[in-house]
Design a protein around this motif. Structure first.
Motif, PDB file in Angstrom:
ATOM      1  N   ILE A 209      -4.250   7.424  -3.122  1.00 30.89           N
ATOM      2  CA  ILE A 209      -3.516   8.129  -4.180  1.00 30.89           C
ATOM      3  C   ILE A 209      -3.906   7.486  -5.506  1.00 30.89           C
ATOM      4  O   ILE A 209      -3.652   6.305  -5.729  1.00 30.89           O
ATOM      5  CB  ILE A 209      -1.999   8.002  -3.971  1.00 30.89           C
ATOM      6  CG1 ILE A 209      -1.585   8.580  -2.613  1.00 30.89           C
ATOM      7  CG2 ILE A 209      -1.235   8.678  -5.104  1.00 30.89           C
ATOM      8  CD1 ILE A 209      -0.168   8.260  -2.206  1.00 30.89           C
ATOM      9  N   GLU A 210      -4.535   8.246  -6.373  1.00 32.56           N
ATOM     10  CA  GLU A 210      -4.955   7.681  -7.657  1.00 32.56           C
ATOM     11  C   GLU A 210      -3.889   7.855  -8.726  1.00 32.56           C
ATOM     12  O   GLU A 210      -3.659   6.974  -9.542  1.00 32.56           O
ATOM     13  CB  GLU A 210      -6.265   8.324  -8.104  1.00 32.56           C
ATOM     14  CG  GLU A 210      -7.409   7.932  -7.176  1.00 32.56           C
ATOM     15  CD  GLU A 210      -8.764   8.359  -7.700  1.00 32.56           C
ATOM     16  OE1 GLU A 210      -8.809   9.189  -8.627  1.00 32.56           O
ATOM     17  OE2 GLU A 210      -9.767   7.879  -7.156  1.00 32.56           O
TER      18      GLU A 210
ATOM     19  N   GLN B 219       0.815  -1.227   0.000  1.00 28.85           N
ATOM     20  CA  GLN B 219       0.000   0.000   0.000  1.00 28.85           C
ATOM     21  C   GLN B 219       0.849   1.278   0.000  1.00 28.85           C
ATOM     22  O   GLN B 219       0.318   2.373  -0.159  1.00 28.85           O
ATOM     23  CB  GLN B 219      -0.938   0.038   1.207  1.00 28.85           C
ATOM     24  CG  GLN B 219      -2.145  -0.830   1.033  1.00 28.85           C
ATOM     25  CD  GLN B 219      -2.112  -1.972   2.035  1.00 28.85           C
ATOM     26  OE1 GLN B 219      -1.048  -2.436   2.444  1.00 28.85           O
ATOM     27  NE2 GLN B 219      -3.270  -2.448   2.431  1.00 28.85           N
ATOM     28  N   THR B 220       2.169   1.136   0.207  1.00 29.31           N
ATOM     29  CA  THR B 220       3.010   2.329   0.189  1.00 29.31           C
ATOM     30  C   THR B 220       2.916   2.981  -1.186  1.00 29.31           C
ATOM     31  O   THR B 220       3.067   2.317  -2.210  1.00 29.31           O
ATOM     32  CB  THR B 220       4.484   1.957   0.484  1.00 29.31           C
ATOM     33  OG1 THR B 220       4.525   1.280   1.724  1.00 29.31           O
ATOM     34  CG2 THR B 220       5.357   3.196   0.547  1.00 29.31           C
TER      35      THR B 220
ATOM     36  N   VAL C 212      -5.905   0.427   6.230  1.00 29.99           N
ATOM     37  CA  VAL C 212      -6.058   1.669   5.465  1.00 29.99           C
ATOM     38  C   VAL C 212      -7.127   2.581   6.069  1.00 29.99           C
ATOM     39  O   VAL C 212      -6.972   3.794   6.144  1.00 29.99           O
ATOM     40  CB  VAL C 212      -6.384   1.347   3.988  1.00 29.99           C
ATOM     41  CG1 VAL C 212      -6.666   2.620   3.220  1.00 29.99           C
ATOM     42  CG2 VAL C 212      -5.218   0.604   3.347  1.00 29.99           C
ATOM     43  N   GLY C 213      -8.212   1.990   6.563  1.00 26.35           N
ATOM     44  CA  GLY C 213      -9.266   2.783   7.197  1.00 26.35           C
ATOM     45  C   GLY C 213      -9.752   3.901   6.302  1.00 26.35           C
ATOM     46  O   GLY C 213     -10.082   3.677   5.142  1.00 26.35           O
TER      47      GLY C 213
ATOM     48  N   ALA D  61      -0.083   8.404   4.114  1.00 23.49           N
ATOM     49  CA  ALA D  61       0.293   8.377   5.533  1.00 23.49           C
ATOM     50  C   ALA D  61       0.144   7.025   6.229  1.00 23.49           C
ATOM     51  O   ALA D  61       0.962   6.687   7.084  1.00 23.49           O
ATOM     52  CB  ALA D  61      -0.460   9.455   6.326  1.00 23.49           C
ATOM     53  N   ALA D  62      -0.899   6.238   5.899  1.00 25.21           N
ATOM     54  CA  ALA D  62      -1.171   5.013   6.662  1.00 25.21           C
ATOM     55  C   ALA D  62       0.040   4.068   6.713  1.00 25.21           C
ATOM     56  O   ALA D  62       0.361   3.543   7.801  1.00 25.21           O
ATOM     57  CB  ALA D  62      -2.398   4.300   6.105  1.00 25.21           C
ATOM     58  N   PRO D  63       0.780   3.831   5.603  1.00 23.88           N
ATOM     59  CA  PRO D  63       1.939   2.938   5.700  1.00 23.88           C
ATOM     60  C   PRO D  63       3.027   3.482   6.636  1.00 23.88           C
ATOM     61  O   PRO D  63       3.640   2.725   7.395  1.00 23.88           O
ATOM     62  CB  PRO D  63       2.449   2.849   4.253  1.00 23.88           C
ATOM     63  CG  PRO D  63       1.263   3.173   3.414  1.00 23.88           C
ATOM     64  CD  PRO D  63       0.509   4.203   4.195  1.00 23.88           C
TER      65      PRO D  63
END
Ligand code: FAD
Length: 324
Positions: free
Chosen positions: A186-187, A66-67, A180-181, A72-74
């Protein structure tokens, strides 16, 4: 010595950001630096040695698919996981948009205090990590410390011109399944294309800024010429931006970028408090202004009372003569 986490920013391609040097240096001032980074699997090769050169004793690589896909989540997951492994007394991150987002979320997650936009770190009298803030437009320096959890600190870019001694880091690589919540997805990423060979304003060690005193967009080229002669970045006052001399991305100040270079040269800038708020922690300030009462001279280390169109060309010639 206690462990201190240093959050390292990486580009989508896995290159480490320039802020890594000062973030690790700040961590080294408070303990043993542990570089923490979130990368896509397989992208950390080569980074470890670079982080060792910058002084990291440990490198904690959190690999996550997911990075680069969510914001921010990662990084928050990487910090949380590293904090469990290293029980740090402090966590240092750059005060960039990305890292301060991650730092704040991490602080909330672990119930720690956040010290944002600091210009230096040290130990307080009781041995706990403390941070210096430059406040009220740089008029005061205040010390801050946190009373619970690790001190989570975001460091103003350019404020710390130090480098930790090189080390041979131990490496820990973990695979993280990031929660991820509600994180923003990021598209697409469109890298900004640098339209000059100059360093980016944020984090530059030399900055030449121009103000309304330049008088026109055409005359503003003088600012760029001096910046090029010094190998620096170009900044501007808001009045110069509002007048269309240069895009808003160059604005330094309260509603622009906060910079902390080694050398800041202000050309035709009066020194309004909102401008000073963005540059007053520069190590050396040089001002050129034809008004001897301009407030910029109150903060300048070297001041020249004169017309920029007379003084700056001579300065450029002198600099060129020295390099030839
Ligand atoms: P001026 O104040 O007009 O000064 C021009 C200077 O050039 C004068 O000192 C003059 O003596 C000198 N000069 C003129 N001709 C020459 C010459 N030929 N040679 C040498 N010197 C010459 N401002 C910012 O910069 N950044 C911000 O982020 C910012 N945020 C703001 C936020 C708010 C909420 C507000 C209200 C204002 C903000 N401002 C900001 C604006 C700020 O108050 C000033 O208006 C602005 O900084 C003035 O820019 P200046 O110094 O270029 O222009």
């Amino acid at each position: 010595m206690s462990n201190v986490l240093a959050l390292i920013e990486t580009s989508p391609a896995g290159d480490i950001a320039g802020s890594a040097t000062s973030v690790i240096a700040a961590a080294a001032k408070l303990g043993t630096p542990v570089a923490v980074l979130a990368v896509k699997p397989g992208l950390s090769a080569g980074i470890t040695a670079q982080l060792g050169e910058l002084g990291a004793h440990h490198v904690y690589v959190a690999e996550s698919t997911q990075t680069g896909t969510v914001l921010a989540a990662p990084q928050v997951a990487a910090l949380t996981s590293a904090a469990q492994a290293f029980s740090p007394v402090a966590v240092i991150a750059a005060n960039s948009v990305e890292s301060r987002d991650a730092a704040a979320r991490f602080a909330v997650r672990v119930g720690a205090g956040l010290l944002a936009d600091v210009v230096d770190v040290a130990f307080s009298a009781d041995g706990t990590p403390a941070a210096s803030h430059s406040v009220f437009g740089g008029a005061y320096h205040v010390q801050g410390a946190v009373s619970t959890g690790p001190a989570v600190i975001t460091l103003r870019q350019g404020a710390l011109d130090e480098r930790a001694p090189a080390a041979t880091p131990e490496v820990t690589t973990v695979s993280l399944d990031v929660e991820v919540g509600n994180a923003a997805v990021i598209e697409q990423i469109h890298p900004a294309v640098a339209d000059s060979g100059r360093p980016p304003l944020r984090g530059a060690s030399t900055i030449v800024s121009g103000g309304r005193g330049l008088g026109s967009k055409e005359n503003f080229v003088l600012v760029e010429q001096l910046a090029d002669a010094l190998g620096g970045a170009v900044g501007a006052s808001r009045a110069a931006v509002d007048a269309g001399y240069i895009p808003q991305s160059a604005q330094v100040g309260q509603t622009g970028i906060t910079v902390s270079p080694q050398l800041y040269v202000a050309l035709g800038i009066s020194g309004a408090i909102q401008h000073l708020a963005g540059m007053q922690t520069a190590k050396t300030i040089v001002a050129i202004n034809k008004d001897e009462d301009a407030p910029i001279f109150d903060v300048a280390d070297f001041g020249i009372v004169g017309d920029v169109f007379t003084v700056v060309p001579q300065l450029i010639d002198a600099l060129k003569a020295r390099t030839n």
